[in-house]
Design a protein around this motif. Structure first.
Motif, mmCIF file in Angstrom:
data_model
loop_
_atom_site.group_PDB
_atom_site.id
_atom_site.type_symbol
_atom_site.label_atom_id
_atom_site.label_comp_id
_atom_site.label_asym_id
_atom_site.label_seq_id
_atom_site.Cartn_x
_atom_site.Cartn_y
_atom_site.Cartn_z
ATOM 1 N N UNK A 135 1.044 -1.218 -0.108
ATOM 2 C CA UNK A 135 0.079 0.002 0.056
ATOM 3 C C UNK A 135 0.932 1.199 -0.109
ATOM 4 N N UNK A 136 0.951 2.132 -1.263
ATOM 5 C CA UNK A 136 2.003 3.005 -1.039
ATOM 6 C C UNK A 136 1.981 4.316 -0.063
ATOM 7 N N UNK A 137 0.773 4.541 0.288
ATOM 8 C CA UNK A 137 0.479 5.656 1.209
ATOM 9 C C UNK A 137 1.491 6.740 1.045
ATOM 10 N N UNK A 138 2.257 7.151 2.071
ATOM 11 C CA UNK A 138 3.013 8.457 1.776
ATOM 12 C C UNK A 138 4.263 8.427 0.675
ATOM 13 N N UNK A 139 4.655 7.084 0.349
ATOM 14 C CA UNK A 139 5.711 6.968 -0.812
ATOM 15 C C UNK A 139 5.117 7.708 -1.787
ATOM 16 N N UNK A 140 3.788 7.512 -2.269
ATOM 17 C CA UNK A 140 3.298 8.622 -3.530
ATOM 18 C C UNK A 140 2.973 9.944 -2.985
ATOM 19 N N UNK A 141 3.449 10.476 -1.959
ATOM 20 C CA UNK A 141 3.132 12.006 -1.538
ATOM 21 C C UNK A 141 4.138 12.639 -1.531
ATOM 22 N N UNK A 142 5.235 12.226 -2.091
ATOM 23 C CA UNK A 142 6.729 12.957 -1.834
ATOM 24 C C UNK A 142 6.148 14.692 -2.448
ATOM 25 N N UNK A 143 6.349 15.468 -1.772
ATOM 26 C CA UNK A 143 6.133 16.931 -2.227
ATOM 27 C C UNK A 143 6.984 17.370 -3.263
#
Ligand code: RIB
Length: 291
Positions: A106-114
């Protein structure tokens, strides 16, 4: 020099099972453990344990701050890991009686790099430094472009396999890393042999069958795997191999020697349960080589 690793940080939930569950099947695990994982974090841990200077670039959520303490404890610079409000990525891992695994992420924060983090994180990078990245984050094409502009030695691990992501970076990388399955998937998807991709170097890891490095100029180096009596958990073995390989190259070792150290590190890893925690230290690799 410095290894910049733009990659995932996961919380791994590992379940030991007699066999992998089939469709519609409910299965009780015989054991459960959790720990730090993610292809990116594992590779950073391996390279740092191998003695390299490593800067990790990525993102976690409030539930994953402990992962940064752990990376930092191994010497990884975590100043360019964004602390977001999105849950940290996680992985559900089943390990069967043969120590093979299946992984759902589950990618979560990994796909929320600013936006903007990559440019900032690579601002101090210089030619001769290394950029490592994989497919568990966004921004693959962007980071490959930035690395190429800065003259970095750019290493891309095409995992988890996604042909669109691979095609977007092929012209911008120095070393393409694939496991045996990914190598077959890529050759089939592009209907072209790996040698015809135009990438300067290709490294294919084949688990207990060893690894093969090929250069565009025709050079080829093979590294046999070391026989391990009791294989316990293969999770993260490829990450261990790559982190050690890149670290050894950064430390000036030639390809044969770098592959040799990487093969030993991966062999030691599979004899232990867990992922980042189970990656051996340089002293353990040296001890194995001395024997
Ligand atoms: O390569 C192993 C890793 O894949 C695990 O640690 C898991 O988190 C997934 O990213």
């Amino acid at each position: 020099m410095t290894i910049y690793n733009f990659g995932s940080i996961n919380i791994d939930h590992s379940y030991r099972v007699g066999h992998f569950p089939g469709p519609g099947e409910t299965l009780a695990a015989s054991s459960y453990a959790f720990g730090l994982g993610g292809k990116g974090a594992n590779q950073s841990a391996a390279a740092a344990k191998a003695g390299a200077k490593v800067h990790h670039i990525g993102a976690v959520g409030p539930d994953g701050l402990w992962t940064l303490d752990q990376l930092s404890g191994w010497g990884v610079d975590i100043s360019q890991v964004a602390r977001t409000g999105i849950p940290t990525g996680h992985a559900i891992i089943t390990i069967d009686a043969a120590a093979e695994n299946t992984i759902v992420i589950f990618p979560g924060a990994n796909r929320a790099v600013p936006a903007g983090l990559l440019e900032k994180a690579l601002a101090g990078a210089r030619p001769g430094d290394t950029l490592l990245f994989q497919n568990e984050t966004d921004w693959q094409a962007e980071v490959a472009n930035l690395a190429q502009e800065r003259g970095l030695y750019t290493v891309y691990s095409a995992a988890p396999f996604d042909v669109t992501a691979v095609e977007a970076v092929l012209g911008h990388i120095d070393l393409l890393v694939l496991n045996a399955v990914e190598a077959e998937q890529l050759a089939a998807a592009l209907a072209a042999p790996l040698d015809g991709l135009g990438v300067p170097e290709v490294l294919v890891t084949r688990g207990d069958q060893g690894a093969e490095w090929r250069c565009r100029d025709g050079r080829r180096v093979l590294a046999p795997a070391h026989k391990i009596a009791a294989v316990v958990d293969t999770t993260g073995a490829g990450d261990t191999f790559l982190g050690y390989f890149v670290a050894a190259r950064d430390q000036g070792l030639d390809t044969q020697a770098a592959l040799g150290r990487a093969a030993v590190a991966a062999s030691l890893k599979v004899a232990r349960p867990g992922t980042a925690d189970a990656i051996p230290t340089a002293a353990e690799v040296d001890e194995f080589l001395d024997q």
